[in-house]
Scaffold this active site. Sequence first.
Site, PDB file in Angstrom:
ATOM      1  N   PRO A  97       0.045   0.564  -5.626  1.00 16.62           N
ATOM      2  CA  PRO A  97       1.442   0.412  -6.038  1.00 16.62           C
ATOM      3  C   PRO A  97       1.755  -1.016  -6.489  1.00 16.62           C
ATOM      4  O   PRO A  97       1.248  -1.982  -5.901  1.00 16.62           O
ATOM      5  CB  PRO A  97       2.246   0.777  -4.785  1.00 16.62           C
ATOM      6  CG  PRO A  97       1.274   1.014  -3.694  1.00 16.62           C
ATOM      7  CD  PRO A  97      -0.116   0.936  -4.226  1.00 16.62           C
ATOM      8  N   VAL A  98       2.541  -1.121  -7.559  1.00 14.63           N
ATOM      9  CA  VAL A  98       2.870  -2.439  -8.134  1.00 14.63           C
ATOM     10  C   VAL A  98       3.863  -3.170  -7.224  1.00 14.63           C
ATOM     11  O   VAL A  98       4.713  -2.554  -6.592  1.00 14.63           O
ATOM     12  CB  VAL A  98       3.476  -2.222  -9.548  1.00 14.63           C
ATOM     13  CG1 VAL A  98       3.948  -3.534 -10.168  1.00 14.63           C
ATOM     14  CG2 VAL A  98       2.447  -1.562 -10.455  1.00 14.63           C
ATOM     15  N   GLY A 101       2.468  -6.074  -2.509  1.00  9.59           N
ATOM     16  CA  GLY A 101       1.677  -6.932  -1.616  1.00  9.59           C
ATOM     17  C   GLY A 101       0.245  -6.469  -1.483  1.00  9.59           C
ATOM     18  O   GLY A 101      -0.514  -7.000  -0.679  1.00  9.59           O
ATOM     19  N   LEU A 102      -0.142  -5.470  -2.297  1.00  9.22           N
ATOM     20  CA  LEU A 102      -1.523  -4.969  -2.201  1.00  9.22           C
ATOM     21  C   LEU A 102      -2.432  -5.517  -3.301  1.00  9.22           C
ATOM     22  O   LEU A 102      -3.547  -5.048  -3.486  1.00  9.22           O
ATOM     23  CB  LEU A 102      -1.526  -3.436  -2.246  1.00  9.22           C
ATOM     24  CG  LEU A 102      -1.073  -2.730  -0.971  1.00  9.22           C
ATOM     25  CD1 LEU A 102      -1.003  -1.229  -1.173  1.00  9.22           C
ATOM     26  CD2 LEU A 102      -2.013  -3.042   0.188  1.00  9.22           C
ATOM     27  N   GLY A 103      -1.924  -6.476  -4.053  1.00 12.82           N
ATOM     28  CA  GLY A 103      -2.798  -7.156  -5.019  1.00 12.82           C
ATOM     29  C   GLY A 103      -2.979  -6.412  -6.330  1.00 12.82           C
ATOM     30  O   GLY A 103      -4.027  -6.566  -6.979  1.00 12.82           O
ATOM     31  N   SER A 104      -1.991  -5.617  -6.735  1.00 14.93           N
ATOM     32  CA  SER A 104      -2.189  -4.808  -7.949  1.00 14.93           C
ATOM     33  C   SER A 104      -2.467  -5.688  -9.170  1.00 14.93           C
ATOM     34  O   SER A 104      -3.340  -5.377  -9.979  1.00 14.93           O
ATOM     35  CB  SER A 104      -0.979  -3.908  -8.204  1.00 14.93           C
ATOM     36  OG  SER A 104       0.182  -4.690  -8.360  1.00 14.93           O
ATOM     37  N   ALA A 106      -3.805  -8.777  -9.406  1.00  9.89           N
ATOM     38  CA  ALA A 106      -5.147  -9.373  -9.376  1.00  9.89           C
ATOM     39  C   ALA A 106      -6.217  -8.304  -9.591  1.00  9.89           C
ATOM     40  O   ALA A 106      -7.250  -8.556 -10.221  1.00  9.89           O
ATOM     41  CB  ALA A 106      -5.365 -10.099  -8.047  1.00  9.89           C
ATOM     42  N   ASP A 148      -5.929 -13.796  -3.111  1.00 11.52           N
ATOM     43  CA  ASP A 148      -5.873 -12.413  -3.612  1.00 11.52           C
ATOM     44  C   ASP A 148      -7.032 -12.130  -4.566  1.00 11.52           C
ATOM     45  O   ASP A 148      -7.773 -11.153  -4.397  1.00 11.52           O
ATOM     46  CB  ASP A 148      -4.544 -12.159  -4.346  1.00 11.52           C
ATOM     47  CG  ASP A 148      -3.355 -12.117  -3.404  1.00 11.52           C
ATOM     48  OD1 ASP A 148      -3.552 -12.340  -2.197  1.00 11.52           O
ATOM     49  OD2 ASP A 148      -2.236 -11.866  -3.880  1.00 11.52           O
TER      50      ASP A 148
HETATM   51  C1  MEV Z   1       0.157 -13.142  -1.415  1.00 14.63           C
HETATM   52  O1  MEV Z   1      -0.707 -12.024  -1.285  1.00 14.63           O
HETATM   53  C2  MEV Z   1      -0.198 -14.193  -0.420  1.00 14.63           C
HETATM   54  C3  MEV Z   1       0.668 -15.459  -0.474  1.00 14.63           C
HETATM   55  O2  MEV Z   1       0.158 -16.307   0.561  1.00 14.63           O
HETATM   56  C4  MEV Z   1       0.600 -16.159  -1.800  1.00 14.63           C
HETATM   57  C5  MEV Z   1      -0.754 -16.783  -2.094  1.00 14.63           C
HETATM   58  O3  MEV Z   1      -1.576 -16.956  -1.209  1.00 14.63           O
HETATM   59  O4  MEV Z   1      -0.958 -17.144  -3.275  1.00 14.63           O
HETATM   60  C6  MEV Z   1       2.117 -15.153  -0.136  1.00 14.63           C
END
Ligand code: MEV
Length: 313
Positions: A97-98, A101-104, A106, A148
């Site tokens: 999912p965009v 926080g799951l790195g979509s 990257a 990420d």
């Molecule tokens: C994002 O997945 C993690 C953060 O620490 C940002 C980063 O490390 O670039 C919030």
Amino acid sequence: MASAPAKAILCGEHAVVYSSPAIAVPITQAKTSVRIQPWIQAPSGSVWIDAPDIHLSTARSDLPPTHPLSVLLNLIESDLRRGPLPAFRMKITSTIPVASGLGSGAAVSVAVLRAVYAFVSRPLPLERLNELAYQVEKIHHGTPSGIDNTVITYARPVFFQRGHPLQFLRIAQPFTLVLANSGQPSRTADVVADVRRAWQENPETYQDYFNQIASLVNRARAALETGDHTALGQLLDHNHALLQQIGVSSPILDTLTQAARQAGALGAKLSGAGRGGNLIALSQPERAPEIAAALTQAGAKNVFITTVEAVHE
Ligand code: MEV
């Protein structure tokens, strides 16, 4: 055909931007895949992009130059130093999912880089792939730590600290995570920028939070290396409390982490940038379905259970 997995930050997010260590794991259950085929008769440099998950079906030339895929294709051309790419059609599909926080983002960069270099028969060592993916992250996220793109490139649990050699983690015992989305989108770049402002206003307080996080990340590493999941769970709870103090949690993330704990999680925290996005709950394998149900009931979206495998070398 190339792919890249999702990721979850186990602990240490935000502080990692300020050179504290952090731990991240690949989530192989969700991934981005890229398939490339030659585009016969189209002039060099032409790329047709189909990305049904984000409702995109377009020629590269019709994308604005700031679009992440334009940026990525231009970067590839300049890195390969052989002029325009041979014309191709590229299909991008993703189960990540965009903005969760799951790195979509990257994962798209890593999978496209892999697919294009394979298409033009150019080797792409993992170290170079990681550098290129980091360049893209920097364009979109301002001041990313690089964790990420690193965990997604290597697809292995990492102990990551800016400016230090990358370390792969030993994981003594497999562990179960319940991942859930808060349903609130959040832009990593915005949350990271807010933390920067707060840090500039209150450098000592924030440095103290980052130091406390560094210390718990080191203890989490030891817990992973000995398989002490009870200790690991407590450290995740502690990390969530520090992220609340840093100002990156939100009422829904707090409600959900609490719901996971009440349903028997060993520990729970937001994962990634926060404000919205994702959370993780560490669980005994047999309790995971109950925790997943409690999270859904408390309003979480896209709840799934995943296992992080042991790594002995
Ligand atoms: C994002 O997945 C993690 C953060 O620490 C940002 C980063 O490390 O670039 C919030």
